[in-house]
Design an enzyme around this catalytic site. Structure first.
Site, PDB file in Angstrom:
ATOM      1  N   LYS A 193      17.302  14.619   3.674  1.00  0.00           N
ATOM      2  CA  LYS A 193      16.338  14.100   3.113  1.00  0.00           C
ATOM      3  C   LYS A 193      15.974  12.816   4.187  1.00  0.00           C
ATOM      4  CE  LYS A 193      18.062  10.030   1.573  1.00  0.00           C
ATOM      5  NZ  LYS A 193      17.398   8.478   1.762  1.00  0.00           N
ATOM      6  N   THR A 250      12.827   8.901  -1.376  1.00  0.00           N
ATOM      7  CA  THR A 250      12.605   8.219  -0.280  1.00  0.00           C
ATOM      8  C   THR A 250      11.354   8.983   0.600  1.00  0.00           C
ATOM      9  OG1 THR A 250      15.065   8.768  -0.206  1.00  0.00           O
ATOM     10  CG2 THR A 250      13.982   8.320   1.944  1.00  0.00           C
TER      11      THR A 250
END
Length: 369
Positions: A193, A250
């Site tokens: 990620k 994120t």
């Protein structure tokens, strides 16, 4: 009044950056003594003298039971260690710490450059007797330090016994861990990620809109799934807090160092210049090239990751990287005849029928009972 010494501390944090300091603040919220190790003399002095870490976590007033040190020997007998050093330095710090049989909870998210090792493999090599766990999930440090509600995956290599020990130390009313035994899955979600967040930042920097960002998150998650399943991760973990949950957070805010790096790249900055001027580490910049190489070696299609690796290396500008992704041949969204999507579907069906999640009722993240 608490006595601040290493004998009194039952938990210690390796690394006094923003995330390490936020975790120390959370752990100390019930009045327990917490030892935090830092390299920087000014950080140690600020924490001990002013109850603050303005360099890495400005604005947070730290609990008085947190004590900072630069002496790793003080941590040698602490039974629970949270390792929050940058991913590329984890092996070196654990080697300096020396042999330990402590519960070592890995909180750094990345893949080691040069070796392609996940953090658990790095830690096993440096501390073979340590009892390893991974803590990962959607966690902005400033929100955790402020006591805002947060949920994470706590993946324990030692199974339920280790979970019982660690959850008693780590859980707080506003900091909720969920049990897993899938260490690999928890690690892969956090590492991949970070790279995808750079890509989403590029979309923001280029002004490509919310449609493009949402599409990139979805297609990036497909890449994360392919890679994770190929390495033996469990589908539930990849779709949980440490995978999809962390990805969504994120990829949506400049509070993310990786997203901020991508935004700067989209606005025309060079990666080396941005990284050289940053006070904190954007782990995705170091993970991207090794992740792209690992995917290529295994024949795993990860075009977004490959584009980020090229951007970070400075071999293509942002607009060219996006144009390359848009020019890829059209295909089915879910190719169930081959590849990771078929494995994803079949494993999900098997896992739902097995009742494994029901057995972990009330403490596992995925409880279908």
């Amino acid at each position: 009044m608490s006595v601040h010494n290493s004998q009194a501390a039952t938990v210690a944090v390796l690394g006094a950056g923003a995330w390490g300091t936020a975790l120390a603040q959370t752990l100390a919220s019930d009045g327990r003594d917490v030892l935090i190790w830092a390299r920087e003399a000014e950080v140690i002095a600020a924490i001990n003298a002013t109850r603050a870490n303005p360099q890495f976590l400005p604005g947070a007033r730290l609990h008085p039971t947190i004590r900072a040190t630069d002496d790793l020997a003080e941590l040698a007998t602490v039974p629970v260690l949270l390792a929050v050093t940058p991913a590329q330095h984890l092996g070196t710090v654990l080697a300096r710490l020396g042999p330990t049989q402590a519960d070592v909870v890995l909180c750094a998210k990345g893949i080691e450059a040069g070796t392609g090792r996940l953090m658990a493999d790095v830690a096993r090599a440096a501390s073979p007797q340590a009892r390893l766990a991974v803590l990962s999930g959607p966690t902005f440090a400033h929100e955790v330090a402020a006591g805002l509600p947060t949920a994470v995956t706590l993946a324990c290599s030692g199974g339920d016994e280790q979970w019982q020990r660690l959850s008693a130390v780590i859980a707080r009313p506003a900091f909720r861990p969920y049990f897993s035994e899938d260490v690999i899955g928890a690690e892969i979600g956090g590492a991949v990620k970070n790279v995808l967040a750079i890509a989403c930042g590029v979309v923001e920097g280029l002004g490509l809109g919310q449609n493009a960002r949402a599409s990139l998150i979805a297609r990036g998650f497909a890449e994360l799934q392919r890679f994770g399943l190929a390495l033996g991760a469990q589908v539930e973990t990849l779709a949980g807090l440490s995978g999809l949950g962390d990805l969504v957070l994120t990829c949506s805010s400049t509070s993310s160092r990786n997203f901020s790096l991508g935004k700067a790249l989209g606005e025309g900055a060079r990666a080396d210049a941005v990284l050289a001027s940053a006070a904190t580490v954007a782990e995705g910049a170091y993970t991207a090239p090794v992740l792209a190489d690992l995917a290529a070696q295994r024949g795993i299609a990860m075009p977004i990751v490959a584009a980020v690796a090229a951007l970070v290396a400075g071999t293509v500008p942002a607009r060219e990287a996006v144009a390359g992704l848009l020019a890829r041949p059209l295909r089915a969204e879910h190719d169930l005849a081959s590849g990771a999507e078929h494995e994803l579907a079949s494993r999900a069906e098997h896992d739902l029928a097995s009742g494994a999640e029901h057995d972990l009722a009330s403490r596992a993240e995925h409880d279908f009972g």
